[in-house]
Design a protein around this motif. Structure first.
Motif, PDB file in Angstrom:
ATOM      1  N   ALA A 112      76.110 -27.332  25.512  1.00 58.93           N
ATOM      2  CA  ALA A 112      76.065 -26.032  24.841  1.00 58.93           C
ATOM      3  C   ALA A 112      75.360 -26.165  23.493  1.00 58.93           C
ATOM      4  O   ALA A 112      74.537 -25.307  23.121  1.00 58.93           O
ATOM      5  N   PHE A 113      75.637 -27.233  22.768  1.00 58.23           N
ATOM      6  CA  PHE A 113      74.982 -27.468  21.480  1.00 58.23           C
ATOM      7  C   PHE A 113      73.481 -27.680  21.672  1.00 58.23           C
ATOM      8  O   PHE A 113      72.667 -27.127  20.927  1.00 58.23           O
ATOM      9  N   ALA A 114      73.108 -28.475  22.674  1.00 56.17           N
ATOM     10  CA  ALA A 114      71.697 -28.733  22.943  1.00 56.17           C
ATOM     11  C   ALA A 114      70.963 -27.435  23.287  1.00 56.17           C
ATOM     12  O   ALA A 114      69.839 -27.193  22.818  1.00 56.17           O
ATOM     13  N   ILE A 115      71.594 -26.585  24.101  1.00 54.88           N
ATOM     14  CA  ILE A 115      70.986 -25.297  24.454  1.00 54.88           C
ATOM     15  C   ILE A 115      70.797 -24.450  23.193  1.00 54.88           C
ATOM     16  O   ILE A 115      69.759 -23.799  23.014  1.00 54.88           O
ATOM     17  N   SER A 116      71.781 -24.462  22.295  1.00 56.75           N
ATOM     18  CA  SER A 116      71.677 -23.698  21.049  1.00 56.75           C
ATOM     19  C   SER A 116      70.518 -24.204  20.196  1.00 56.75           C
ATOM     20  O   SER A 116      69.759 -23.399  19.631  1.00 56.75           O
ATOM     21  N   ILE A 117      70.353 -25.502  20.096  1.00 56.63           N
ATOM     22  CA  ILE A 117      69.264 -26.079  19.300  1.00 56.63           C
ATOM     23  C   ILE A 117      67.907 -25.712  19.899  1.00 56.63           C
ATOM     24  O   ILE A 117      66.973 -25.326  19.184  1.00 56.63           O
ATOM     25  N   VAL A 118      67.795 -25.829  21.217  1.00 52.73           N
ATOM     26  CA  VAL A 118      66.535 -25.460  21.880  1.00 52.73           C
ATOM     27  C   VAL A 118      66.242 -23.973  21.645  1.00 52.73           C
ATOM     28  O   VAL A 118      65.103 -23.584  21.374  1.00 52.73           O
ATOM     29  N   THR A 119      67.271 -23.154  21.723  1.00 50.79           N
ATOM     30  CA  THR A 119      67.102 -21.717  21.508  1.00 50.79           C
ATOM     31  C   THR A 119      66.609 -21.435  20.093  1.00 50.79           C
ATOM     32  O   THR A 119      65.689 -20.625  19.903  1.00 50.79           O
ATOM     33  N   ILE A 120      67.195 -22.090  19.119  1.00 49.47           N
ATOM     34  CA  ILE A 120      66.737 -21.919  17.732  1.00 49.47           C
ATOM     35  C   ILE A 120      65.271 -22.318  17.618  1.00 49.47           C
ATOM     36  O   ILE A 120      64.466 -21.616  17.001  1.00 49.47           O
ATOM     37  N   GLY A 121      64.922 -23.456  18.237  1.00 47.60           N
ATOM     38  CA  GLY A 121      63.527 -23.907  18.208  1.00 47.60           C
ATOM     39  C   GLY A 121      62.594 -22.887  18.844  1.00 47.60           C
ATOM     40  O   GLY A 121      61.510 -22.611  18.324  1.00 47.60           O
ATOM     41  N   LEU A 122      63.000 -22.333  19.975  1.00 51.94           N
ATOM     42  CA  LEU A 122      62.178 -21.319  20.649  1.00 51.94           C
ATOM     43  C   LEU A 122      62.016 -20.076  19.781  1.00 51.94           C
ATOM     44  O   LEU A 122      60.921 -19.496  19.709  1.00 51.94           O
ATOM     45  N   LEU A 123      63.082 -19.663  19.130  1.00 54.17           N
ATOM     46  CA  LEU A 123      63.009 -18.476  18.277  1.00 54.17           C
ATOM     47  C   LEU A 123      62.113 -18.705  17.061  1.00 54.17           C
ATOM     48  O   LEU A 123      61.394 -17.794  16.631  1.00 54.17           O
ATOM     49  N   ILE A 124      62.128 -19.894  16.513  1.00 53.85           N
ATOM     50  CA  ILE A 124      61.342 -20.188  15.314  1.00 53.85           C
ATOM     51  C   ILE A 124      59.880 -20.465  15.638  1.00 53.85           C
ATOM     52  O   ILE A 124      58.979 -19.962  14.968  1.00 53.85           O
ATOM     53  N   PHE A 125      59.641 -21.263  16.683  1.00 53.59           N
ATOM     54  CA  PHE A 125      58.292 -21.766  16.914  1.00 53.59           C
ATOM     55  C   PHE A 125      57.518 -21.063  18.033  1.00 53.59           C
ATOM     56  O   PHE A 125      56.366 -21.416  18.281  1.00 53.59           O
TER      57      PHE A 125
END
Length: 190
Positions: A112-125
């Motif tokens: 769940a944490f990894a998915i959240s980090i990837v999601t943040i990355g997708l939203l930013i980049f």
């Protein structure tokens, strides 16, 4: 570089084999076992101190095995178990089951944490409009994991307490082992 003969190639079959070295986890396990024997009255304070010092500096398994040679095997349960022992065994089984669920929960929470980090990355980049769905997926995974594993809030509180107390016990054991090593080293320097 010159290598000592002590570390030359392995012995020929049939000849004496080198002792396999042990590490800190083996020493700590031996000290824990000795602590149990001490708590159960099989060792007095002096014997316990002497044996834990020996465990702290042991380099191979036979050195550890010698520390337990005259102690009974307490791993087998008596056939004359009392109801308190049966209750303790049931509680230990329940605890073991909870700990296993806790390990699985760590994996679920890590995903769940990894998915959240990837999601943040997708939203930013990136400019992916629906990337925020990753947060919903992470929350669903965390909540669903708890439901599937059958972990209640009380169970999670118990797991947190156990983790914290185990960390404290480990730190105390390491402090004690370090203290014993310093004492042994000081004796060797005198």
């Amino acid at each position: 570089m010159v290598v000592s003969e002590k570390f030359d190639a392995p012995q020929q079959p049939g000849g004496p084999q080198p002792e396999i070295r042990i590490g800190d986890p083996d020493r700590h396990q031996a000290m824990d076992r000795l602590g149990n024997y001490f708590a159960d009255g099989y060792l007095d304070v002096d014997e316990f101190n002497e044996r834990t010092e020996a465990a702290a500096i042991a380099q191979n398994k036979p050195q550890l095995d010698r520390l337990f040679a005259d102690l009974p095997d307490t791993s087998s349960v008596s056939s004359h178990s009392t109801s308190a022992e049966v209750e303790q065994t049931d509680a230990e089984r329940e605890l073991e089951g909870l700990l296993q669920k806790g390990e699985k929960l760590k994996v679920v929470d890590g995903l769940a944490f990894a998915i959240s980090i990837v999601t943040i990355g997708l939203l930013i980049f990136t400019e992916i409009d629906d990337a925020w769905v990753g947060f919903i997926l992470a929350i669903a995974l965390a909540v669903g994991g708890r439901m599937v594993l059958g972990i209640s809030d009380d169970d999670e509180d118990i797991l947190d307490e156990l983790s914290e107390s185990e960390s404290k016990r480990r730190a105390e054991r390491l402090r004690l082992a370090a203290k014993k090593r310093r004492e042994i080293a000081q004796r060797g320097n005198h």
